[in-house]
Enzyme design. Structure first.
Site, PDB file in Angstrom:
ATOM      1  N   ALA A  76     102.416  49.716  51.807  1.00 33.83           N
ATOM      2  CA  ALA A  76     102.871  48.771  50.783  1.00 33.83           C
ATOM      3  C   ALA A  76     103.162  47.416  51.421  1.00 33.83           C
ATOM      4  CB  ALA A  76     104.117  49.316  50.096  1.00 33.83           C
ATOM      5  N   TYR A  77     103.016  46.355  50.619  1.00 31.53           N
ATOM      6  CA  TYR A  77     103.137  45.016  51.201  1.00 31.53           C
ATOM      7  C   TYR A  77     104.541  44.674  51.688  1.00 31.53           C
ATOM      8  CZ  TYR A  77     104.100  43.835  46.213  1.00 31.53           C
ATOM      9  OH  TYR A  77     104.575  43.792  44.929  1.00 31.53           O
ATOM     10  N   ARG A  78     105.520  45.475  51.349  1.00 32.11           N
ATOM     11  CA  ARG A  78     106.866  45.210  51.881  1.00 32.11           C
ATOM     12  C   ARG A  78     106.982  45.657  53.344  1.00 32.11           C
ATOM     13  NH1 ARG A  78     107.279  49.365  48.198  1.00 32.11           N
ATOM     14  NH2 ARG A  78     108.003  51.397  48.972  1.00 32.11           N
ATOM     15  N   TYR A  79     106.002  46.443  53.818  1.00 34.99           N
ATOM     16  CA  TYR A  79     106.043  46.930  55.196  1.00 34.99           C
ATOM     17  C   TYR A  79     105.116  46.155  56.135  1.00 34.99           C
ATOM     18  CZ  TYR A  79     108.220  50.974  52.943  1.00 34.99           C
ATOM     19  OH  TYR A  79     109.045  51.784  52.215  1.00 34.99           O
ATOM     20  N   THR A  80     104.096  45.511  55.608  1.00 32.86           N
ATOM     21  CA  THR A  80     103.086  44.876  56.458  1.00 32.86           C
ATOM     22  C   THR A  80     103.349  43.380  56.605  1.00 32.86           C
ATOM     23  OG1 THR A  80     101.649  44.620  54.523  1.00 32.86           O
ATOM     24  CG2 THR A  80     101.316  46.568  55.888  1.00 32.86           C
TER      25      THR A  80
END
EC number: 5.6.2.2
Length: 758
Positions: free
Chosen positions: A126-130
């Site tokens: 998910a984009y909150r991790y990358t």
């Protein structure tokens, strides 16, 4: 765009009639144009679709340069959808992820940190991790964007500005490729090697009228350079011919056959295994392995024992052969035929020409438009720099006047209420010069030195003259563009890790088609049974005793013979047609089988004459009831379709009657009138199709049987009691003659049936 129609006020009393057909056409056209221009097709100049362009521009606005630190993808996605691209966050993130995947992009535009998916098809985190930032490629695409290199337009809410196209110092369209489906059109461009693209572009600058062939790599002249073909991020071996690739680049449409790269690993003691190290572009490794495993379970790959995925960061798929005697090439050819280990990558260079008109372009047209764009960017940046120099020279002129009159300038600033107006009137300054002097710090004003001012003034004047000369000369502009392309070529040279070619070229091996087809079939013994009424079945194993076979009422055995599931079965009919069935395609032995007419297009007025296993080296003699015949090579009668192949031309009441293998140099023909004629086989012509020639002449009736034999060994037949008779050459003298003779009454002891075998 379509007309915006607001619902009329006034309720049901104010209804405006609209032609439905016209309204639908208008709105569908608006949708189609929106999809083509603003979603699906890339611009030929920077090779980007709007969503990718907006992602790169947003990252630039956030300062995510290659030498900066990473920032969360959630922040990037938020800026993109909030300022530039009012669409779903997931679609924008998916586009961002693809720009960062080194197996999707030949030259990644985004440098990703974290889980950005893999070649197995697993999704990114998910984009909150990358996190992400731009690569050098993205920096090249943006080079000069702050120097009026391209036009800007208002964003969807008119709160910001976005570029209509990027400066595009990197040949992104061909280097990274593109794909997309619009309304009524699509695009598919494979990636290429940047070093080769720069070579081709430099050649095109020197020779503007160069053809596609001039831009392609010539093995006879390797020093010239040029484009060899696609260069996929996942590597692989391209087996498309150079002539086919040239035609694809010339028309803008075509395709490229790409195979996995494999090698044989020796395990000692004669054992080996096959290791696949690169797979075709856009093929998911997990799905590929799953497909091969399914074929293995379905027994469609009899040469393969097992498959293992030993991949870590690199691809390593191990194929275990069934035995040491397996031919690795045939095994791989069967896998290429059945799986995505061989894929065809399409080419459809349908792009937006100059950002406006969608059309399919040839290779030289794509490069020409990119070069024209680079020249325009050079001109715009030069004019922007020229304007900046003019502004600076104007200010320096004011500084020089201030230096020469420093005490008076200081006095005016200290004592006058309107120092700007006084300085303009006193020294003849421009408004810009006066404003610049007033904006200087006192410390700077005191440190003004004539030498430094004149040095900078002379340097800028020289640069201005060079830029003016550049703008006045087309040749100098192209030299500057060529220098810029040369710098890109150095940065992505084949000697670098990123720039080296990954896909190689090879000719597809001339594989034995028969061997490949057999390699895809489990070899098992069968007995083929055909009934009088045309029902066919295949019993497991070789069965010598057919007396126990069951048939439908009124039906019986026509022919049976042993075969293998890998064999081709040839079926000859009374209409002179030959049909071909694979041994593995025959219905099973349970029940009575299936009618042949379900499996082949066999006419109702025809019956099965005979059937046998195909032997490509064998020749046959075919004969009609009237006594006409010819020799045919067995491979010429193999049919590849349900319709079969017409071999012997017959017209009712005449029909095909005999199909006999050639086993010698003479032919013995027996008629229904019990007369026999023996003549050399060379008198019978060999043909692939026809009516044939007269073998024996009859007053009444027709042919009964034919036998081919070697005259040195004599003619042999068997009577109904099983006794064998042989006539030597000397004993056959009275029956020997020329083709089309009447012959003489059969020898004593010849079977009453008129057949050579009882």
């Amino acid at each position: 765009m379509g007309q915006s129609l607001l619902p009329p006020s006034g309720g049901d009393d104010n209804i405006q009639p609209v032609d439905l057909k016209a309204a639908l056409e208008e709105r569908y056209l608006a949708y189609a144009l929106s999809t083509i221009m603003h979603r699906a097709l890339p611009d030929v100049r920077d090779g980007l679709k709007p969503v990718h362009r907006r992602i790169i521009h947003a990252m630039s606005e956030m300062g995510l340069r290659p030498n900066s630190s990473f920032k969360k993808c959630a922040r990037i996605v938020g800026d993109v959808i909030g300022k530039f691209h009012p669409h779903g966050d997931q679609s924008v993130y998916d586009a961002l992820v693809r720009l960062a995947q080194d197996f999707s992009q030949r030259y990644p535009v985004v440098d990703g940190q974290g889980n950005f998916g893999n070649i197995d098809g697993d999704n990114a985190a998910a984009y909150r991790y990358t996190e992400a930032k731009m690569t050098e490629v993205a920096a090249l695409l943006l080079e000069g964007i702050d120097q009026d290199a391209v036009d800007f337009r208002p964003t969807y809410n008119e709160e910001d500005q976005e570029p209509t196209v990027l400066p595009g110092a990197f040949p992104n369209l061909l280097a990274n490729g593109a794909s997309g489906i619009a309304v009524g059109m699509a695009t598919s461009i494979p990636p290429h090697n940047a070093h080769e693209l720069c070579d081709a572009a430099l050649h095109l600058i020197k020779h503007p009228d160069a053809t596609v062939e001039d831009l392609l790599f010539d093995p006879a002249n390797p020093q010239r350079g040029g484009i060899e073909g696609p260069d996929f991020p996942t590597g692989g071996v391209i087996v498309e011919s150079r002539a086919s690739m040239a035609e694809s680049y010339r028309t803008g449409r075509g395709g490229f056959r790409v195979r996995a790269r494999w090698a044989v690993e020796d395990l000692g003691r004669g054992g080996f295994q096959i290791v696949v190290t690169e797979i075709p572009y856009q093929v998911q490794k997990s799905r590929l392995i799953e497909k091969i495993a399914e074929l293995l379970i379905a027994r469609k790959l009899p040469l393969l024992e097992d498959i293992r995925d030993e991949s870590a960061e690199d691809v390593r798929v191990v194929l275990v052969p069934k035995s040491r005697s397996v031919d690795a090439n045939i095994l791989m050819e069967s896998l290429f035929k059945l799986t995505e280990l061989e894929s065809r990558i399409p080419l459809n260079m349908n792009v937006l020409s100059m950002g406006r008109v969608p059309r399919v372009m040839a290779l030289n047209e794509v490069l020409s438009e990119w070069l024209a764009h680079r020249r325009e960017v050079l001109q715009r940046r030069s004019r922007h720099r020229l304007a900046a120099i003019d502004r600076r020279l104007e200010i320096l002129g004011g500084y020089l006047i201030a230096y020469l009159n420093i005490d008076e300038v200081i006095r005016i600033i200290r004592e006058e209420d309107e120092p700007k107006a006084v300085m303009i009137e006193r020294f003849g300054l421009t408004d810009v010069q006066a404003e610049a002097i007033l904006n200087m710090r006192l410390r700077s004003l005191r440190k003004l030195e004539e030498f430094e001012i004149r040095t900078e003034f002379d340097s800028l004047s020289k640069e201005k003259a060079e830029i003016e000369a550049l703008l006045a000369s087309g040749d100098k502009q192209w030299q500057a563009v060529a220098w810029e392309i040369g710098e890109v070529k150095k940065k992505f040279a084949k000697a670098t890790e990123l720039g080296k070619r990954r896909s190689t070229f090879s000719d597809a091996p001339d594989a034995d088609v028969e061997a490949i087809q057999q390699a895809m079939i489990e070899k098992e013994p069968i007995t083929v049974v055909i009934s009088e009424k045309g029902w066919i079945r295949a019993l497991k194993g070789h069965i010598a005793d057919t007396s126990s076979l069951q048939f439908k009422d009124g039906d019986g055995l026509k022919v049976s013979f042993p075969a293998q599931t890998t064999d081709k079965i040839l079926i000859f009919t009374t209409g002179g047609k030959a049909y071909t069935l694979g041994g593995d395609k025959l219905p099973g032995g349970r029940g009575h089988g299936e009618p042949l007419r379900i499996m082949v297009d066999m006419e109702n007025d025809q019956d099965v004459l005979t059937a046998f296993v195909h032997d490509p080296a064998r020749k046959l003699i075919v004969s009609s009831t009237a006594g006409n015949g010819f020799v045919v090579t067995e491979s010429d009668i193999v049919a590849n379709t349900r319709k079969g192949k017409q071999v012997m031309n017959v017209t009712m009441p005449d029909e095909a009657k005999l199909v006999v293998p050639v086993k010698g140099d003479h032919l013995a023909v027996v008629g229904e009138n019990r007369k026999m004629l023996v003549f050399p086989l060379v008198q019978v012509p060999e043909m692939a199709r026809g009516k044939g020639v007269r073998l024996q002449r009859y007053k009444d009736g027709g042919v009964s049987d034919i036998r081919s034999f070697a005259i040195a060994e004599g003619l042999t037949w068997e009577d109904s009691a099983g006794r064998v008779f042989t006539k030597t050459r000397d004993e056959l003298i009275e029956w020997m003659g020329d083709r089309a003779g009447a012959g003489r009454v059969v020898p004593k002891g010849f079977p009453r049936s008129g057949k050579f075998s009882g």
